[in-house]
Design a protein around this motif. Structure first.
Motif, PDB file in Angstrom:
ATOM      1  N   CYS A  39       0.846  -1.112   0.025  1.00 14.76           N
ATOM      2  CA  CYS A  39      -0.093  -0.088  -0.020  1.00 14.76           C
ATOM      3  C   CYS A  39       0.933   1.034  -0.087  1.00 14.76           C
ATOM      4  CB  CYS A  39      -0.984  -0.060   1.282  1.00 14.76           C
ATOM      5  SG  CYS A  39      -1.010   1.146   2.319  1.00 14.76           S
ATOM      6  N   ASN A  41       0.961   3.821   1.688  1.00 15.58           N
ATOM      7  CA  ASN A  41       0.957   4.369   2.935  1.00 15.58           C
ATOM      8  C   ASN A  41       2.101   3.458   3.653  1.00 15.58           C
ATOM      9  OD1 ASN A  41       0.623   6.472   4.444  1.00 15.58           O
ATOM     10  ND2 ASN A  41      -1.339   5.765   5.526  1.00 15.58           N
ATOM     11  N   GLY A  50       2.277   3.872   7.604  1.00 14.37           N
ATOM     12  CA  GLY A  50       0.772   3.469   7.637  1.00 14.37           C
ATOM     13  C   GLY A  50      -0.163   4.140   8.198  1.00 14.37           C
ATOM     14  N   TYR A  53      -3.971   2.993  12.994  1.00 14.69           N
ATOM     15  CA  TYR A  53      -4.433   1.879  13.687  1.00 14.69           C
ATOM     16  C   TYR A  53      -4.052   0.648  12.713  1.00 14.69           C
ATOM     17  CZ  TYR A  53      -7.386   2.901   9.498  1.00 14.69           C
ATOM     18  OH  TYR A  53      -7.551   3.268   8.128  1.00 14.69           O
TER      19      TYR A  53
HETATM   20  S1  SF4 Z   1      -5.039   0.793   6.884  1.00 12.98           S
HETATM   21 FE1  SF4 Z   1      -3.819   2.286   5.717  1.00 12.98          FE
HETATM   22  S2  SF4 Z   1      -1.620   1.504   5.955  1.00 12.98           S
HETATM   23 FE2  SF4 Z   1      -2.927  -0.183   6.531  1.00 12.98          FE
HETATM   24  S3  SF4 Z   1      -3.013  -1.127   4.504  1.00 12.98           S
HETATM   25 FE3  SF4 Z   1      -4.965   0.214   4.567  1.00 12.98          FE
HETATM   26  S4  SF4 Z   1      -4.167   2.162   3.563  1.00 12.98           S
HETATM   27 FE4  SF4 Z   1      -2.274   0.811   3.927  1.00 12.98          FE
END
Ligand code: SF4
Length: 319
Positions: A39, A41, A50, A53
């Motif tokens: 991802c 992030n 990320g 949480y």
């Molecule tokens: S919650 Fe946020 S950091 Fe975790 S996989 Fe989803 S988008 Fe990525």
């Protein structure tokens, strides 16, 4: 079956089970797969830590192994569900991380690999609203001509202050742009929100129901904020504990929230149940079955139902 009859039958909200029954006429089970995506992030594009949480272990079933191909994961999942539930139809759920975070060619190969398996009637694809574009929507639109295609956008909050607090890496407008791109293409649209961020009052959380009601979505996942071990949120919570929903309070809240939604929105999830081993707060010590039972009882006790307090005249809380 018309809405009033469902309400009389004590089905006080539009559940995913009811939707499946109406749409497919038979039970359809989800097969979770892990396509090995990351991802933005997490991989450094937007950040590495990320959302505050996020601990993907809290929602990655142990049966999902990205080392196996999608075809193998789907076959394993179907074999298990056929044996356990005698199921004949399946929706393949691309769940962990961001499942449109790849090239269109790669996505098409993975999605078709799942759809080609016998008994698979569709896909559910979890993603971020900043990881979709016209080419990917075109792909989903073409798949949706023959299959059930549900794209689930993680939003978490309509309030930019909260999105900043949770280090989401996108704002609410990005989500609205993704919706505008996705709607009217035959693609089913879902969204995911979390309630309980310390940046929001309970009234602000409740007002999200009014905003959601104005959006072109069909499916909604809502759940309480959970503080999970080994996350930035766990550190914040340890330094300065903030209020989390206690069990009775959440039952009341979720009924209040659903009352304000229009009847056509399908509720895919009403609460989260992270494993005890990684859950810090809130600790409800209730099984999934008990929570569902208690929510149903709350609706009955209050003699209310989804849509009871929905009004088209409601203003977006962000205006
Ligand atoms: S919650 Fe946020 S950091 Fe975790 S996989 Fe989803 S988008 Fe990525």
């Amino acid at each position: 079956m018309v809405w009033g009859i469902w309400v009389k039958k004590a089905m006080r909200y539009h559940s995913f089970g009811r939707f499946i029954k109406e749409r497919f006429g038979t039970p359809v089970h989800k097969v979770n797969v892990d396509a090995g995506f990351t991802c933005p992030n997490r991989d450094g594009t937007l950040g590495v830590s990320g959302c505050i949480y996020c601990n993907n272990d809290s929602f990655r079933p142990s049966s999902c192994k990205p080392a196996l191909s999608i075809k193998e994961q789907v076959r394993n999942g179907i074999a298990y569900l056929r044996k356990r539930y005698d199921s004949e139809k399946f929706i393949v759920y691309f769940q962990p991380y961001t499942n449109t975070y790849g090239t269109v060619e790669e996505l098409e190969r993975l999605y078709r690999e799942a759809l080609d398996e016998q008994g698979v009637v569709g896909l559910a694809i979890g993603t971020r609203p900043d990881c979709i574009d016209k080419e990917k929507i075109d792909l989903l639109e073409s798949l949706a001509q023959k299959h059930f295609i549900l794209v689930e956008y993680g939003l978490q909050s309509i309030y930019d202050k909260s999105l900043k607090y949770i280090n989401r890496g996108h704002d609410y407008q990005t989500f609205l742009n993704a919706l505008a791109e996705t709607k009217d293409k035959g693609i089913e649209i879902g969204m995911h929100i979390i309630v309980g961020f310390p940046t929001e009052t309970k009234e602000a959380m409740l007002s999200m129901a009014d905003e959601v009601s104005t959006l072109p979505i069909r499916f909604l996942k809502i759940h309480q904020l959970q503080v999970i071990k080994d996350t930035p949120l766990a550190n914040l919570f340890a330094e300065e504990p903030f209020p989390v929903f206690d069990y009775g309070e959440y039952l009341e809240f979720v009924v209040d929230f659903i009352e304000r939604l229009p009847p056509h929105i399908v509720l895919q999830r009403l609460f989260a149940t992270a494993p005890d081993a990684i859950l810090i707060a809130p600790r409800w010590d209730r099984s999934r079955h008990e929570i569902l039972r208690d929510i149903a009882q709350r609706f009955l006790r209050r003699d209310t139902y989804q849509g009871n307090k929905f009004t088209l005249a409601l203003q977006s809380p962000r205006q």
